[in-house]
Scaffold this active site. Structure first.
Site, short mmCIF file in Angstrom:
data_model
loop_
_atom_site.label_atom_id
_atom_site.label_comp_id
_atom_site.label_asym_id
_atom_site.label_seq_id
_atom_site.Cartn_x
_atom_site.Cartn_y
_atom_site.Cartn_z
N LYS A 192 0.84 -1.22 0.00
CA LYS A 192 0.00 0.00 0.00
C LYS A 192 0.87 1.26 0.00
O LYS A 192 0.67 2.17 -0.81
CB LYS A 192 -0.92 0.03 1.23
CG LYS A 192 -1.86 -1.15 1.35
CD LYS A 192 -2.78 -1.02 2.56
CE LYS A 192 -2.09 -1.04 3.90
NZ LYS A 192 -1.41 -2.32 4.23
N ARG A 216 -10.04 0.93 8.20
CA ARG A 216 -9.65 -0.46 8.46
C ARG A 216 -10.69 -1.21 9.27
O ARG A 216 -10.43 -2.33 9.73
CB ARG A 216 -8.39 -0.52 9.29
CG ARG A 216 -7.18 -0.18 8.54
CD ARG A 216 -6.00 -0.61 9.37
NE ARG A 216 -4.89 0.14 8.90
CZ ARG A 216 -3.70 -0.36 8.73
NH1 ARG A 216 -3.44 -1.59 9.04
NH2 ARG A 216 -2.74 0.39 8.28
N ARG A 269 11.93 -6.45 6.06
CA ARG A 269 11.96 -5.00 6.26
C ARG A 269 12.47 -4.61 7.65
O ARG A 269 13.15 -3.60 7.80
CB ARG A 269 10.56 -4.43 6.03
CG ARG A 269 10.52 -2.92 6.18
CD ARG A 269 9.17 -2.34 5.86
NE ARG A 269 8.15 -2.88 6.75
CZ ARG A 269 6.87 -2.57 6.68
NH1 ARG A 269 6.45 -1.74 5.74
NH2 ARG A 269 6.00 -3.08 7.53
N ARG A 284 10.77 -3.40 10.44
CA ARG A 284 10.20 -2.28 11.21
C ARG A 284 9.91 -2.82 12.62
O ARG A 284 9.79 -4.05 12.78
CB ARG A 284 8.90 -1.84 10.49
CG ARG A 284 8.53 -0.40 10.72
CD ARG A 284 7.43 0.05 9.78
NE ARG A 284 6.14 -0.59 10.05
CZ ARG A 284 5.07 -0.45 9.29
NH1 ARG A 284 5.12 0.30 8.21
NH2 ARG A 284 3.94 -1.05 9.60
N ARG A 317 -1.19 -8.99 13.00
CA ARG A 317 -1.65 -8.00 12.01
C ARG A 317 -2.43 -8.69 10.89
O ARG A 317 -3.43 -8.17 10.40
CB ARG A 317 -0.45 -7.23 11.45
CG ARG A 317 0.11 -6.22 12.45
CD ARG A 317 1.55 -5.84 12.15
NE ARG A 317 1.72 -5.13 10.90
CZ ARG A 317 2.91 -5.01 10.28
NH1 ARG A 317 3.99 -5.55 10.80
NH2 ARG A 317 2.98 -4.35 9.16
P1 AP5 Z 1 4.71 -1.55 1.99
O1 AP5 Z 1 4.57 -0.72 0.79
O2 AP5 Z 1 5.20 -0.89 3.25
O3 AP5 Z 1 3.36 -2.31 2.28
P2 AP5 Z 1 2.15 -1.87 3.16
O4 AP5 Z 1 0.95 -2.56 2.66
O5 AP5 Z 1 2.11 -0.36 3.26
O6 AP5 Z 1 2.63 -2.55 4.51
P3 AP5 Z 1 2.63 -2.02 5.99
O7 AP5 Z 1 3.34 -3.06 6.79
O8 AP5 Z 1 3.14 -0.62 6.11
O9 AP5 Z 1 1.09 -2.06 6.25
P4 AP5 Z 1 0.32 -2.10 7.56
O10 AP5 Z 1 -1.07 -1.94 7.08
O11 AP5 Z 1 0.57 -3.26 8.44
O12 AP5 Z 1 1.00 -0.88 8.35
P5 AP5 Z 1 0.57 0.63 8.62
O13 AP5 Z 1 1.77 1.42 8.67
O14 AP5 Z 1 -0.55 1.04 7.75
O15 AP5 Z 1 5.65 -2.79 1.63
C1 AP5 Z 1 6.07 -3.69 2.62
C2 AP5 Z 1 7.47 -4.20 2.25
O16 AP5 Z 1 7.37 -4.92 1.02
C3 AP5 Z 1 8.47 -3.07 2.01
O17 AP5 Z 1 9.73 -3.47 2.47
C4 AP5 Z 1 8.47 -2.91 0.48
O18 AP5 Z 1 9.69 -2.43 0.00
C5 AP5 Z 1 8.19 -4.33 0.02
N1 AP5 Z 1 7.47 -4.40 -1.25
C6 AP5 Z 1 6.44 -3.61 -1.65
N2 AP5 Z 1 6.01 -3.99 -2.88
C7 AP5 Z 1 6.76 -5.04 -3.23
C8 AP5 Z 1 6.81 -5.86 -4.39
N3 AP5 Z 1 5.98 -5.69 -5.43
N4 AP5 Z 1 7.72 -6.87 -4.43
C9 AP5 Z 1 8.59 -7.06 -3.40
N5 AP5 Z 1 8.60 -6.31 -2.28
C10 AP5 Z 1 7.70 -5.31 -2.20
O19 AP5 Z 1 -0.06 0.44 10.09
C11 AP5 Z 1 0.77 0.09 11.17
C12 AP5 Z 1 -0.06 0.03 12.44
O20 AP5 Z 1 -0.64 1.32 12.70
C13 AP5 Z 1 -1.26 -0.94 12.40
O21 AP5 Z 1 -0.88 -2.27 12.73
C14 AP5 Z 1 -2.17 -0.31 13.46
O22 AP5 Z 1 -1.72 -0.62 14.77
C15 AP5 Z 1 -1.95 1.18 13.22
N6 AP5 Z 1 -2.92 1.74 12.25
C16 AP5 Z 1 -2.64 2.25 11.02
N7 AP5 Z 1 -3.77 2.65 10.42
C17 AP5 Z 1 -4.78 2.39 11.27
C18 AP5 Z 1 -6.18 2.55 11.21
N8 AP5 Z 1 -6.81 3.06 10.13
N9 AP5 Z 1 -6.92 2.17 12.28
C19 AP5 Z 1 -6.35 1.65 13.39
N10 AP5 Z 1 -5.02 1.45 13.51
C20 AP5 Z 1 -4.24 1.82 12.46
#
Ligand code: AP5
Length: 185
Positions: free
Chosen positions: A13, A88, A127, A129, A140
């Site tokens: 994403k 979400r 990654r 993180r 997750r």
């Molecule tokens: P990346 O682009 O970072 O993927 P992503 O879907 O954004 O993954 P995230 O882990 O950031 O998503 P998430 O939803 O768990 O975390 P968020 O920060 O939103 O890619 C991931 C990896 O893959 C990278 O290393 C990238 O380089 C690699 N990659 C990408 N495309 C690729 C490809 N085609 N081929 C190979 N590799 C590739 O949320 C974190 C936390 O915040 C949540 O757990 C929750 O606690 C909180 N939170 C966030 N939003 C909310 C909400 N709306 N409500 C409640 N809590 C929330």
């Protein structure tokens, strides 16, 4: 133009949002990035959110909706916006409907990024993180299935959903997204 990206952790994403927002010149609103910035800045929101994020649970809806409401207001003047990681949960989706209705705006499209679980786990473990530990990743993924996946039906029923295969190179995925994007309104 108002687009939502929905997908499990690691589905790309954030990666694809950056590319698409640059291409379309629209704002990128990532709730994960906003929450991490709040933790970094040691704000009240950050201290409330930190433990949920560390466990891989959703931060309470009320906190996230308030944060997004403020950011959407600020992003108003730009030519559009892509919501990455919001909504979400069904309460968040309903709250977004209310926010948009008040501003006389409509969703243009919801794009699901679909990637098999094994590939998600590999990407996230590579990654490193703070919330990319095996245990938190499993949580997750479960939270995604239970609380976020039902949104696909919610938006499908409104004719807004496009599903895109998120495996392959970043360029291939970007091309697939490009192919389903709505024309500018
Ligand atoms: P990346 O682009 O970072 O993927 P992503 O879907 O954004 O993954 P995230 O882990 O950031 O998503 P998430 O939803 O768990 O975390 P968020 O920060 O939103 O890619 C991931 C990896 O893959 C990278 O290393 C990238 O380089 C690699 N990659 C990408 N495309 C690729 C490809 N085609 N081929 C190979 N590799 C590739 O949320 C974190 C936390 O915040 C949540 O757990 C929750 O606690 C909180 N939170 C966030 N939003 C909310 C909400 N709306 N409500 C409640 N809590 C929330």
């Amino acid at each position: 133009m108002l687009i939502i990206f929905i997908g499990p952790p690691g589905s790309g994403k954030g990666t694809q949002a950056e590319r698409i927002c640059t291409r379309l010149d629209i704002a990128h609103l990532s709730t994960g990035d906003m929450l991490r910035a709040a933790i970094e800045a040691e704000t009240e929101l950050g201290s409330q959110a930190a433990a949920y994020m560390q466990r891989g649970e959703l931060v309470p809806d009320q906190l996230v909706v308030e944060m997004v409401g403020e950011s959407l207001g600020r992003a108003n003047s730009s030519s559009g916006c892509l919501l990455d990681g919001f909504p979400r949960s069904l309460p968040q989706a309903e709250a977004l409907d209310g926010l948009l209705q008040r501003e006389g705006k409509q969703l243009s499209q919801v794009i699901e990024l679909d990637v098999p679980d094994e590939e998600l786990v590999q990407r996230l473990l590579a990654r490193k993180r703070p919330d990319d530990t095996s245990e938190t990743i499993q949580n997750r993924l479960q939270v995604y299935q239970q609380q976020t996946r039902p949104l696909l039906d919610y938006y499908q029923q409104r004719g807004l959903l496009e599903s895109v295969r998120g495996s392959g190179t970043m360029e291939e995925v970007e091309e697939r997204i490009q192919a389903v994007l709505p024309t500018r309104d």
